[in-house]
Design a protein around this motif. Structure first.
Motif, short mmCIF file in Angstrom:
data_model
loop_
_atom_site.label_atom_id
_atom_site.label_comp_id
_atom_site.label_asym_id
_atom_site.label_seq_id
_atom_site.Cartn_x
_atom_site.Cartn_y
_atom_site.Cartn_z
N PRO A 73 0.89 -1.15 -0.15
CA PRO A 73 0.13 0.06 -0.02
C PRO A 73 0.90 1.31 0.16
CG PRO A 73 0.07 -0.93 2.07
CD PRO A 73 0.81 -1.84 1.23
N SER A 74 1.98 1.20 0.56
CA SER A 74 2.86 2.48 0.39
C SER A 74 3.87 2.42 -0.73
CB SER A 74 3.92 2.23 1.64
OG SER A 74 2.99 2.10 2.95
N SER A 100 11.91 3.68 6.01
CA SER A 100 11.35 4.84 6.61
C SER A 100 9.96 5.07 6.14
CB SER A 100 12.07 5.89 6.01
OG SER A 100 11.78 6.17 4.62
N ARG A 101 9.33 4.36 4.99
CA ARG A 101 7.99 4.84 4.78
C ARG A 101 7.16 3.46 4.88
NH1 ARG A 101 6.69 6.70 -0.25
NH2 ARG A 101 8.48 6.02 -1.50
N ASP A 124 15.11 -1.80 16.32
CA ASP A 124 15.93 -0.61 16.39
C ASP A 124 16.66 -0.38 15.16
OD1 ASP A 124 17.42 -3.04 16.49
OD2 ASP A 124 18.89 -2.15 18.32
N LEU A 125 15.53 0.27 14.27
CA LEU A 125 15.89 0.67 13.21
C LEU A 125 16.08 2.13 13.41
CD1 LEU A 125 13.71 -0.83 10.71
CD2 LEU A 125 16.14 -1.01 10.74
N ALA A 126 17.34 2.58 13.03
CA ALA A 126 17.65 4.09 12.96
C ALA A 126 19.00 4.36 12.02
CB ALA A 126 18.08 4.55 14.24
N PHE A 127 18.76 5.44 11.33
CA PHE A 127 19.80 5.75 10.46
C PHE A 127 20.32 7.15 10.27
CE2 PHE A 127 17.37 2.08 8.66
CZ PHE A 127 18.50 1.19 8.87
N ARG A 130 18.61 9.42 5.26
CA ARG A 130 17.04 8.89 5.04
C ARG A 130 17.33 7.67 3.69
NH1 ARG A 130 13.66 12.95 1.13
NH2 ARG A 130 15.28 14.44 1.09
N TRP A 131 18.33 7.99 3.16
CA TRP A 131 18.96 6.90 2.03
C TRP A 131 19.31 5.69 2.78
CZ3 TRP A 131 16.13 8.97 -1.31
CH2 TRP A 131 16.04 10.05 -1.72
N ASP A 132 19.99 5.94 3.72
CA ASP A 132 20.21 4.54 4.36
C ASP A 132 18.99 3.46 4.85
OD1 ASP A 132 22.68 5.41 4.43
OD2 ASP A 132 22.94 6.12 6.54
N ASN A 133 17.86 4.33 4.75
CA ASN A 133 16.61 3.33 5.14
C ASN A 133 16.22 2.30 3.84
OD1 ASN A 133 15.39 4.33 7.57
ND2 ASN A 133 15.28 6.33 6.68
N VAL A 134 16.72 2.65 2.77
CA VAL A 134 16.57 1.69 1.58
C VAL A 134 17.47 0.66 1.65
CG1 VAL A 134 16.19 1.72 -0.71
CG2 VAL A 134 15.83 3.67 0.19
N ILE A 135 17.19 -0.39 1.91
CA ILE A 135 17.92 -1.65 2.16
C ILE A 135 17.64 -2.76 1.32
CG2 ILE A 135 18.38 -3.50 3.90
CD1 ILE A 135 17.79 -1.75 6.03
#
Lengths: 150, 349
Positions: A73-74, A100-101, A124-127, A130-135
């Motif tokens: 959905p996102s 992140s989304r 514990d997801l923290a970067f 915000r580009w580090d969120n794309v895994i």
């Protein structure tokens, strides 16, 4: 009479209050010192998704069919798959997801036709960026597999 | 080495010389050893004790707060966070003293000192044991209560000089509260003083060698404890600094060492109030086996513990409830208690 009753009831409430809080001081601590101690997550915990790893199997089961990509959905999933040789099944070589989304709804896990996805135990997801969120889940999969081997 | 800096010589000076040599110098040395030495050493001991007491109580308060909520409180600085209050104190010491532009500067500066000074004075007459007391004045108890009343003026000045509506409201509340609660405190103390016929702290304790006054005067003890908690502006009576309504009350505008003085005064007042309770009702230094000062500190810190736990147990009173409690409950009971005590004493003697 009401005056004296109020005083007696009020005075007794003081004793009751102390009898609740003072024993509480001597009970064991239930919080965790976070960076040093970490909680073991329960089996039902819905962390971010990862590719299923099974002990005997070497690779993952993702066929890059794109069902999760369409169901999301996102719209945070992007898959790329290749056929290793003519006539073989397609296999996912890149599974990008933007955490992140991601709302951890779990629809991708539900719709996967070969059950290649599952929720992980990580919480514990923290970067820093915000580009580090794309895994890339496939890269993560291979990394973890190598860690297990060594 | 000059004779003055030689400790052996000084010791001889203070002990032998005063006995052998008659006349003015004899008197002067005696005066020096009795007055100046006592004042300087006593003041140093008091300041040291006030600081250590405040740091220890801050640590205890945070730890008790944590454990009541089933969490370990601070754990990072030192063993189990032991150095955290020390670090806080250092931080407050080196912090810049900011003064808002709109304040009344002289009053703003002098207010923390006025709040803190009565604390030092009250410590002069607190009897840690039979001998461990800076000055055993014959009006010791009166001295404590007379100078504790000065606290109110300091708070009012601080709140007024801050030129801030929250500070002013906090100060006004504090004044009306302290004035109201001073009365039951004095009345309940009076009923003990009537029994012992003295205001000297050591005699008050000595009168309790056989039976503690908490058993003879239970009503006065309870009234004193409640009113004293209100007097120190502690929860559930911390209306002057009710965070939800008044930011931080009268010390909203203060920072750095000036704020630290308010803080020191609050924690030392807790100790003083508990020490007076221990002196008047719990037999001061009396107790089996252990030496006197340890018994005294034990009693005081048990009371302080109760005051601290009260903060995490009871909700804050509304202002009209606070006034109702003082004027309609504490004062009539204290008066009745005083009357009954006086009658009984009159009939017995």
């Amino acid at each position: 009479m009401k005056y004296f009753r109020n005083i007696i009831v009020g005075g007794w409430s003081l004793v009751l209050g102390y009898s609740v809080t003072i024993p509480e001081i001597f009970k064991p601590i239930i919080t965790v010192q976070y960076p040093r101690q970490k909680l073991e997550m329960d089996v039902g915990y819905r962390g971010h998704i990862e590719l299923v790893r099974l002990p005997g199997e070497d690779g993952h089961f993702c066929l890059a069919c794109g069902t999760c990509e369409r169901a999301c959905p996102s719209k945070v999933i992007k898959i790329q798959g290749v056929k290793p040789k003519a006539g073989a099944n397609k296999a996912g070589v890149m599974y990008l997801i933007d955490f992140s989304r991601c709302s951890l709804c779990g629809i991708c896990v539900d719709v996967c036709p070969v059950d290649a996805l599952r929720h992980s135990m990580a919480y514990d997801l923290a970067f820093y960026s915000r580009w580090d969120n794309v895994i890339d889940l496939v890269a993560r999969f291979k990394e973890q597999q190598e860690q297990e081997r060594s | 080495m000059s004779p003055v800096s030689d400790p052996g010589f000084l010791l001889y000076f203070l002990t032998q010389a005063t006995e052998r040599e008659p006349g003015f110098w004899n008197w002067a040395f005696y005066w020096f050893s009795q007055e100046v030495v006592v004042v300087v050493v006593g003041l140093l001991l008091i300041i040291g004790f006030v600081t250590i007491n405040a740091i220890g109580l801050i640590y205890a308060e945070l730890k008790i707060a944590g454990h009541i909520q089933r969490r370990p409180a601070m754990m990072e600085v030192g063993w189990h966070g032991f150095l955290q209050p020390v670090m806080d104190a250092v931080k407050l010491l080196v912090k810049e003293l900011t003064t808002p532009t709109a304040v009344n500067r002289p009053l703003f500066v002098v207010a923390p000192v006025i709040v803190f000074l009565p604390v030092l004075i009250a410590f002069i007459v607190i009897p840690f044991s039979e001998r461990l007391i800076v000055r055993d004045l014959n009006l010791g108890l009166l001295l404590i209560f007379a100078f504790s009343a000065l606290n109110v003026i300091g708070i009012l000045i601080g709140g007024w000089a801050s030129n801030n509506k929250y500070s002013l409201l906090g100060a006004l509340r504090s004044v009306s509260q302290n004035v109201a609660y001073e009365i039951p405190i004095l009345l309940s103390v009076m009923s003990v003083v009537i029994m012992t016929n003295t205001l000297r702290m050591t005699e008050l304790v000595a009168a309790q060698e056989k039976v503690w006054f908490v058993l003879v005067q239970p009503v006065a003890a309870i009234l004193y404890f409640i009113a004293a908690t209100a007097e120190t502006n502690r929860l559930p009576f911390d209306i002057p600094e009710a965070e939800g309504e008044l930011v931080a009350g009268f010390h909203s505008e203060y920072s750095g060492m000036r704020f630290a003085l308010f803080f020191l005064a609050e924690y030392s007042n807790m100790f003083i109030v508990a020490a007076v309770f221990a002196t008047l009702f719990l037999g001061g230094w009396h107790g089996p086996i252990l030496p006197g000062p340890i018994w005294f500190l034990l009693k005081v810190y048990v009371l302080v513990f109760l005051v601290i736990v009260a903060r995490w147990t009871f909700p804050r009173l509304r202002f009209d409830q606070l006034m109702t409690l003082a004027w309609k409950v504490l004062i009539p009971f204290a008066l009745a208690n005083l009357l009954v005590t006086a009658l009984v004493i009159k009939l017995i003697r």
